[in-house]
Design a protein around this motif. Structure first.
Motif, PDB file in Angstrom:
ATOM      1  N   ILE A   1       0.855  -1.181   0.000  1.00 26.47           N
ATOM      2  CA  ILE A   1       0.000   0.000   0.000  1.00 26.47           C
ATOM      3  C   ILE A   1       0.886   1.225   0.000  1.00 26.47           C
ATOM      4  O   ILE A   1       1.730   1.380   0.882  1.00 26.47           O
ATOM      5  CB  ILE A   1      -0.881   0.035   1.251  1.00 26.47           C
ATOM      6  N   GLY A   2       0.687   2.053  -0.966  1.00 20.02           N
ATOM      7  CA  GLY A   2       1.463   3.284  -0.984  1.00 20.02           C
ATOM      8  C   GLY A   2       0.854   4.246   0.006  1.00 20.02           C
ATOM      9  O   GLY A   2      -0.355   4.365   0.126  1.00 20.02           O
ATOM     10  N   ILE A   3       1.702   4.885   0.744  1.00 21.18           N
ATOM     11  CA  ILE A   3       1.194   5.839   1.727  1.00 21.18           C
ATOM     12  C   ILE A   3       1.489   7.231   1.224  1.00 21.18           C
ATOM     13  O   ILE A   3       2.629   7.574   0.917  1.00 21.18           O
ATOM     14  CB  ILE A   3       1.864   5.592   3.081  1.00 21.18           C
ATOM     15  N   GLN A   4       0.438   7.977   1.173  1.00 16.07           N
ATOM     16  CA  GLN A   4       0.588   9.343   0.704  1.00 16.07           C
ATOM     17  C   GLN A   4       1.006  10.200   1.874  1.00 16.07           C
ATOM     18  O   GLN A   4       0.264  10.379   2.828  1.00 16.07           O
ATOM     19  CB  GLN A   4      -0.762   9.817   0.176  1.00 16.07           C
ATOM     20  N   MET A   5       2.188  10.719   1.768  1.00  8.95           N
ATOM     21  CA  MET A   5       2.635  11.540   2.894  1.00  8.95           C
ATOM     22  C   MET A   5       2.292  12.974   2.617  1.00  8.95           C
ATOM     23  O   MET A   5       2.223  13.407   1.461  1.00  8.95           O
ATOM     24  CB  MET A   5       4.149  11.408   3.040  1.00  8.95           C
ATOM     25  N   ALA A   6       2.109  13.719   3.645  1.00 10.73           N
ATOM     26  CA  ALA A   6       1.802  15.136   3.466  1.00 10.73           C
ATOM     27  C   ALA A   6       2.942  15.795   2.700  1.00 10.73           C
ATOM     28  O   ALA A   6       2.748  16.571   1.788  1.00 10.73           O
ATOM     29  CB  ALA A   6       1.620  15.794   4.827  1.00 10.73           C
ATOM     30  N   HIS A   7       4.091  15.492   3.071  1.00 16.38           N
ATOM     31  CA  HIS A   7       5.277  15.962   2.351  1.00 16.38           C
ATOM     32  C   HIS A   7       6.406  15.059   2.790  1.00 16.38           C
ATOM     33  O   HIS A   7       6.323  14.405   3.819  1.00 16.38           O
ATOM     34  CB  HIS A   7       5.603  17.413   2.697  1.00 16.38           C
ATOM     35  N   SER A   8       7.410  15.024   2.035  1.00 17.31           N
ATOM     36  CA  SER A   8       8.543  14.216   2.481  1.00 17.31           C
ATOM     37  C   SER A   8       9.727  15.140   2.700  1.00 17.31           C
ATOM     38  O   SER A   8       9.869  16.151   2.009  1.00 17.31           O
ATOM     39  CB  SER A   8       8.879  13.139   1.453  1.00 17.31           C
ATOM     40  N   PRO A   9      10.528  14.795   3.620  1.00 18.57           N
ATOM     41  CA  PRO A   9      11.638  15.696   3.938  1.00 18.57           C
ATOM     42  C   PRO A   9      12.566  15.843   2.739  1.00 18.57           C
ATOM     43  O   PRO A   9      12.861  14.868   2.035  1.00 18.57           O
ATOM     44  CB  PRO A   9      12.368  14.985   5.078  1.00 18.57           C
ATOM     45  N   VAL A  10      12.964  17.031   2.502  1.00 17.93           N
ATOM     46  CA  VAL A  10      13.913  17.262   1.417  1.00 17.93           C
ATOM     47  C   VAL A  10      15.265  16.774   1.887  1.00 17.93           C
ATOM     48  O   VAL A  10      15.720  17.135   2.961  1.00 17.93           O
ATOM     49  CB  VAL A  10      13.995  18.772   1.096  1.00 17.93           C
ATOM     50  N   ARG A  11      15.846  15.951   1.079  1.00 16.39           N
ATOM     51  CA  ARG A  11      17.095  15.397   1.569  1.00 16.39           C
ATOM     52  C   ARG A  11      18.109  15.301   0.437  1.00 16.39           C
ATOM     53  O   ARG A  11      17.777  15.363  -0.729  1.00 16.39           O
ATOM     54  CB  ARG A  11      16.862  14.016   2.164  1.00 16.39           C
ATOM     55  N   LEU A  12      19.311  15.155   0.874  1.00 17.02           N
ATOM     56  CA  LEU A  12      20.379  14.980  -0.096  1.00 17.02           C
ATOM     57  C   LEU A  12      20.354  13.546  -0.596  1.00 17.02           C
ATOM     58  O   LEU A  12      20.400  12.613   0.203  1.00 17.02           O
ATOM     59  CB  LEU A  12      21.723  15.260   0.571  1.00 17.02           C
ATOM     60  N   PRO A  13      20.293  13.366  -1.854  1.00 15.89           N
ATOM     61  CA  PRO A  13      20.143  12.008  -2.362  1.00 15.89           C
ATOM     62  C   PRO A  13      21.364  11.119  -2.154  1.00 15.89           C
ATOM     63  O   PRO A  13      21.239   9.899  -2.162  1.00 15.89           O
ATOM     64  CB  PRO A  13      19.870  12.204  -3.866  1.00 15.89           C
ATOM     65  N   GLU A  14      22.489  11.725  -1.920  1.00 18.44           N
ATOM     66  CA  GLU A  14      23.671  10.876  -1.755  1.00 18.44           C
ATOM     67  C   GLU A  14      23.617  10.073  -0.477  1.00 18.44           C
ATOM     68  O   GLU A  14      24.238   9.026  -0.362  1.00 18.44           O
ATOM     69  CB  GLU A  14      24.954  11.708  -1.721  1.00 18.44           C
ATOM     70  N   TYR A  15      22.892  10.582   0.489  1.00 18.06           N
ATOM     71  CA  TYR A  15      22.836   9.886   1.763  1.00 18.06           C
ATOM     72  C   TYR A  15      21.590   9.029   1.821  1.00 18.06           C
ATOM     73  O   TYR A  15      20.492   9.490   1.569  1.00 18.06           O
ATOM     74  CB  TYR A  15      22.786  10.881   2.930  1.00 18.06           C
ATOM     75  N   LEU A  16      21.772   7.784   2.171  1.00 21.18           N
ATOM     76  CA  LEU A  16      20.632   6.887   2.251  1.00 21.18           C
ATOM     77  C   LEU A  16      19.853   7.160   3.524  1.00 21.18           C
ATOM     78  O   LEU A  16      20.428   7.203   4.600  1.00 21.18           O
ATOM     79  CB  LEU A  16      21.118   5.441   2.261  1.00 21.18           C
ATOM     80  N   PRO A  17      18.564   7.328   3.381  1.00 27.35           N
ATOM     81  CA  PRO A  17      17.765   7.536   4.590  1.00 27.35           C
ATOM     82  C   PRO A  17      17.595   6.209   5.328  1.00 27.35           C
ATOM     83  O   PRO A  17      17.669   5.153   4.724  1.00 27.35           O
ATOM     84  CB  PRO A  17      16.423   8.020   4.050  1.00 27.35           C
ATOM     85  N   LYS A  18      17.374   6.290   6.598  1.00 29.21           N
ATOM     86  CA  LYS A  18      17.158   5.081   7.386  1.00 29.21           C
ATOM     87  C   LYS A  18      15.868   5.209   8.158  1.00 29.21           C
ATOM     88  O   LYS A  18      15.573   6.260   8.710  1.00 29.21           O
ATOM     89  CB  LYS A  18      18.309   4.878   8.391  1.00 29.21           C
ATOM     90  N   LEU A  19      15.134   4.129   8.226  1.00 30.89           N
ATOM     91  CA  LEU A  19      13.911   4.117   9.016  1.00 30.89           C
ATOM     92  C   LEU A  19      14.176   3.391  10.314  1.00 30.89           C
ATOM     93  O   LEU A  19      14.845   2.367  10.329  1.00 30.89           O
ATOM     94  CB  LEU A  19      12.793   3.380   8.268  1.00 30.89           C
ATOM     95  N   VAL A  20      13.633   3.929  11.377  1.00 34.88           N
ATOM     96  CA  VAL A  20      13.811   3.302  12.680  1.00 34.88           C
ATOM     97  C   VAL A  20      12.463   3.267  13.375  1.00 34.88           C
ATOM     98  O   VAL A  20      11.669   4.189  13.242  1.00 34.88           O
ATOM     99  CB  VAL A  20      14.799   4.113  13.551  1.00 34.88           C
TER     100      VAL A  20
END
Lengths: 176, 737
Positions: free
Chosen positions: B599-618
């Motif tokens: 299920i795709g979750i529609q987020m209100a907005h997603s944080p603007v981030r630098l693409p070189e750095y991989l985001p991590k979920l915790v």
């Protein structure tokens, strides 16, 4: 329930406990109620008789009563922190034999908080000790064959190797 | 007749002389015997001058007397020269050497019963024997008669002392018996004329050990007595000895178990070496449950995948976060294996997939060729063992992994299904309407077991969920809220062959009966599931397939693929029973167990981030966090340069909006920093090469508190000799041990 008025009355009563050398300890009802075993025993027989506790010595009984009495008092009046400090002091200088006898008595009498306290104390006492020292404390003979010992050591080898890595020399924290 | 010349050897340098402090000499040196015996005698006593004079007078008298009389008896054993006297009609024996200073009437009290004087009613009556310096020897069963004779026959002081030393060294050439005894005890005479028993400690050191009370001929006997009674060391020894005798209480097994269950992991490792019974007690699954019940487990951070010289080391580094100590585990099986993912379920660590370099035909390692694995290895730190479980369907390198803890498997047949509070779908065949949601046990590692939180659903009604259908799903669009509400994991108390969550309350109170204990053995581990998504396949191609492992049946099952437009997943975590994945194109999706679809979750907005750095979920306690690096705001520019910071964001699970919670204080130099959540803490491991060496930093943030501050733990560098590629290959996991 019909129990309630008698319960209220019983609170004023003293409970008599007869221990191994036939000495009788008289304790307040509330103090005795700290022990689940006594609670059950007294709810059956009432507070008139004497509860026999043949396998507990007077020294140990005195300690148990001291603990229960303090906790009955401390229940509402003394802060938790102070109670903890008192608890530590209570067990601090006891030698092994007394401590062990105490925990067995506590288990018999089913006093949960004292039991937890003593178990934790014992766990703390063996904390930084080697296996040989622990054997001495508990008076246990080593019945592991050298091969078995080697096997266990190998299983847990990482816990025995304490690698000292060099400490961080400078603060290499870069604030960007 | 030689005068009584006592030793002035005293090893208790710190002992005070209670009488004449100003006359205390250096007690450690051997006084020379060149001076006249009497003067020496008196000087070493450090006595007041008056007494000195009277003593010397008496001594002279004595000597004269003996010279004249030359008679008397010599006691066989002790060679004490005693004189028979008639005193007040009583026959008495008087020691030839006694100066008669002590006691009433200043007479020698040899042969008297002094028990009253000593004030120790319970003692047996003692007789005074000459100067008592020798009395202790006499009564001492340890010292052989011959030795004693030798000792006392030898009036040459130097020789005496030498003999003592020999004994204590144990290398006496004389009697063997002397040797063995001399090690333990040897008497000596101290400067006050009382006796000291020297013995050699375990450390081989001399120690003053006065074991008996003696009546000295001189008034200073009081000193000894006082010192003896109050000497801390002696008192301790006495207590130790008496307690040793009493200490024959042995604890029953269940109490030992209760105590050990509260001990730390390292204490347990030692405990397992104590004896067979203890080893058995600490290895049972019931014991592990007890540890969980008592909350005596602490988080340990395990760091994998470090490499040295281009090859992954066969080692795991483990950090005891409670004690801030690093340990190193050898894991030969991991040597050369890299780019695997790790997950923690129960007390075991799962090493999933990865690559390893292959061996060249001619020996050595071909670093250009490597193979990707399907295999899953399981490491149990508590027991220190490795095992393999069923391999995955596809080989994966660096897949995204999540763990669902403590769920119920259906009757083992169709794999997974989730019980809900509402009517469930006919598919799984068990209609359980209105079934009560049972209570769940432990919350561990990655996945979080739920409590059924009801969410405010109204706000979500308006959001469309784009249901990415799997092939079997035909039911069309569903409201997101409805689906997500259904995705709760509950532990039913119903009729399932296993995974009855052990009643931890009962265990904690020690009320588990023997039958319960036995029952817990076969069902030792609660069933759990591991979900694996993405990664790189055999030919290094990015994968979008996913599979789930069911621990109960030890099998993997393929599940719906990720939707094509989702992008490559780079992070995923299970939170509140839902597996969320985040893609490089900033899309968030969740896996619906029941419908086997994403299920795709529609987020209100997603944080603007630098693409070189991989985001991590915790995930922490049912809250979902993300760490990513972005430029800081305009107003924080320094020196005209933009600053990159790593920010911690929390996702509001009802409105799906991200809020910035805190900023990591360190500059983000590691583009693949690992973050893991445990309880209320988020642990971060960063590793990067700087100034020519690889440094690692472990930080922790408490997300429950009002200020989400990051603090550094562990001042040791474990990656010192590792190479820079460790940054990319490292993986971290937290295990409760």
């Amino acid at each position: 329930m019909a129990e309630d008025p008698t319960a209220a009355m019983a609170k004023e009563c003293k409970v008599r406990l007869k221990i191994s050398d036939d000495t009788i300890f008289e304790v307040e009802y509330a103090v005795a109620m700290q022990s689940q075993m006594l609670k059950n025993a007294l709810s059956d027989t009432g507070t008139d008789g004497t509860v026999p506790l043949h396998n507990i010595s007077s020294e140990i009984m005195a300690k148990v009563v001291e603990y229960c009495a303090y906790h009955v008092n401390a229940a509402n009046t003394i802060s938790e922190k102070d109670v903890k400090i008192w608890d530590q002091e209570f067990l601090k200088d006891l030698d092994q034999a007394t401590l062990f006898n105490l925990i067995m008595a506590t288990q018999y009498m089913v006093i949960h908080n004292l039991q937890d306290l003593i178990c934790q104390t014992v766990a703390d006492r063996i904390k930084d000790k080697s296996a040989e020292e622990v054997r001495e404390i508990f008076n246990i003979q080593n019945d592991l064959t050298p091969e078995e010992e080697e096997e266990i050591r190998h299983e847990n080898q990482w816990a025995f190797e304490e690698e000292g890595w060099p400490e961080i020399q400078e603060e290499v924290r870069l604030e960007g | 007749m030689a005068a009584c010349i006592p030793f002035s050897v005293s090893r208790a340098g710190s002992r005070k002389n209670f009488f004449c402090e100003d006359q205390v000499k250096d007690k450690d040196e051997n006084t020379s015997f060149e001076e006249s015996g009497q003067e020496h005698f008196v000087r070493s006593l450090s006595v007041p001058k008056k007494l000195v004079r009277s003593v010397s007078l008496k001594l002279r008298k004595l000597n004269l007397k003996f010279d004249q009389e030359g008679e008397g008896m010599v006691d066989e054993e002790t060679r004490i020269h005693t004189i028979h006297r008639e005193d007040q009609g009583k026959e008495r024996w008087e020691s030839s050497k006694c100066l008669g200073l002590y006691g009433k009437g200043n007479r020698c009290r040899v042969g008297d019963d002094i028990s009253e004087d000593m004030g120790r009613g319970n003692d047996k009556p003692r007789k005074v024997v000459d100067g008592d310096c020798i009395a202790s020897v006499r009564g001492n069963p340890d010292i052989d008669v011959d030795c004693r004779r030798e000792f006392h026959g030898c009036l040459d002081l130097d020789a005496r002392f030498e003999r003592l030393r020999e004994w204590n060294r144990g290398d006496s050439q004389g009697d063997k018996s002397c040797k063995s005894i001399g090690k333990k005890k040897a008497t000596d005479i101290d400067s006050t004329g009382g006796s000291l028993i020297y013995s050699v400690d375990e450390e081989g050191e001399w120690a003053n050990k006065r074991e008996r009370s003696h009546l000295e001929c001189f008034a200073y006997g009081g000193t000894n007595k006082f010192w003896r009674r109050n000497s801390k060391r002696l008192v301790e020894r006495r207590n130790a000895m008496s307690s040793k005798e009493e200490r024959h209480v042995s604890l029953p097994d269940d109490i030992i178990e209760m105590c050990l269950a509260r001990a730390s992991l390292i204490s347990l490792m030692n405990a397992r070496l104590v004896c067979k019974k203890w080893r058995m007690l600490t290895s049972s699954p019931h014991f592990m449950q007890m540890r969980t019940a008592y909350l005596s487990q602490k988080p340990w951070l395990f760091l994998f995948g470090l490499s040295r010289d281009g090859v992954s080391v066969g080692q795991i580094q483990a950090l005891d976060t409670a004690m801030n100590k690093w340990y190193r585990l050898d894991a030969e099986i991991l040597k050369g294996r890299f780019m695997f993912s790790v997950a923690c379920a129960g007390s075991s660590i799962y090493v999933i997939g990865g690559c390893s370099t292959s061996n060249c035909p001619g020996g050595g390692i071909d670093k250009t060729k490597y193979k990707t694995h399907k295999a899953v290895l399981v490491y149990s730190p508590f027991i220190g063992s490795w095992k393999k479980i069923a391999p995955m369907k596809s080989a994966r390198a660096l897949p995204v992994v999540g763990v669902f803890d403590a769920y119920c498997s259906s009757n083992g047949m169709s794999g997974l299904s989730i019980r809900q509070g509402r009517r469930s779908i006919e598919q799984d065949g068990n209609e359980e309407e209105g079934q009560s949601v049972g209570k769940l046990s432990t919350i561990q590692g990655g996945g979080v077991a739920s409590c059924s939180t009801s969410r405010s659903l109204e706000s979500r009604r308006n959001r469309h969920s784009e249901v990415y259908g799997g092939s079997q799903n035909v039911s069309g669009k569903r409201q997101l809220w409805e689906v997500l509400q259904g995705m709760k994991i509950s532990g039913s108390q119903g009729a399932l062959p296993f995974s009855s969550a052990p009643d931890l309350g009962k265990i904690a109170r020690g009320e588990v009966s023997a039958e319960d204990r036995d029952q817990s053995k076969p069902k030792e581990t609660k069933a759990f599931a591991i979900i694996v998504v993405g990664g790189h396949g055999l030919w290094n191609e990015p994968l979008d397939s996913a599979e789930i492992y069911d621990s109960a049946s030890n099998s993997w099952r393929e599940i719906a693929r990720l939707p094509a437009d989702h992008g490559r997943v780079c992070a995923g975590v299970v939170c509140n029973g839902v597996f969320y994945v985040y893609s490089e194109s900033d899309k968030l999706a969740a896996y619906d167990f029941e419908k086997d679809s994403w299920i795709g979750i529609q987020m209100a907005h997603s944080p603007v981030r630098l693409p070189e750095y991989l985001p991590k979920l915790v995930s922490c306690n049912g809250r979902l966090f993300m760490l990513c690096v972005s430029w800081c705001e305009r107003d924080e520019r320094e020196n005209g340069r933009d600053k990159a910071t790593r920010k911690l964001w929390e996702l509001d699970l009802s409105s799906y909006s991200w809020t910035e919670i805190s900023r990591h204080p360190d500059a983000p130099l590691d583009w693949n920093a690992s973050f893991v959540g445990n309880g209320d803490q988020i642990y971060g491991v960063e590793m990067f090469k700087i100034f020519g060496q690889v440094l690692d930093f472990v930080t922790v943030c408490d997300v429950s508190g009002p200020n989400f501050k990051w603090s550094r733990i562990s001042r040791e560098h474990v990656a010192q000799d590792m190479d820079a590629s460790s940054c990319m290959t490292k993986a971290a996991v937290i295990v409760q041990l």
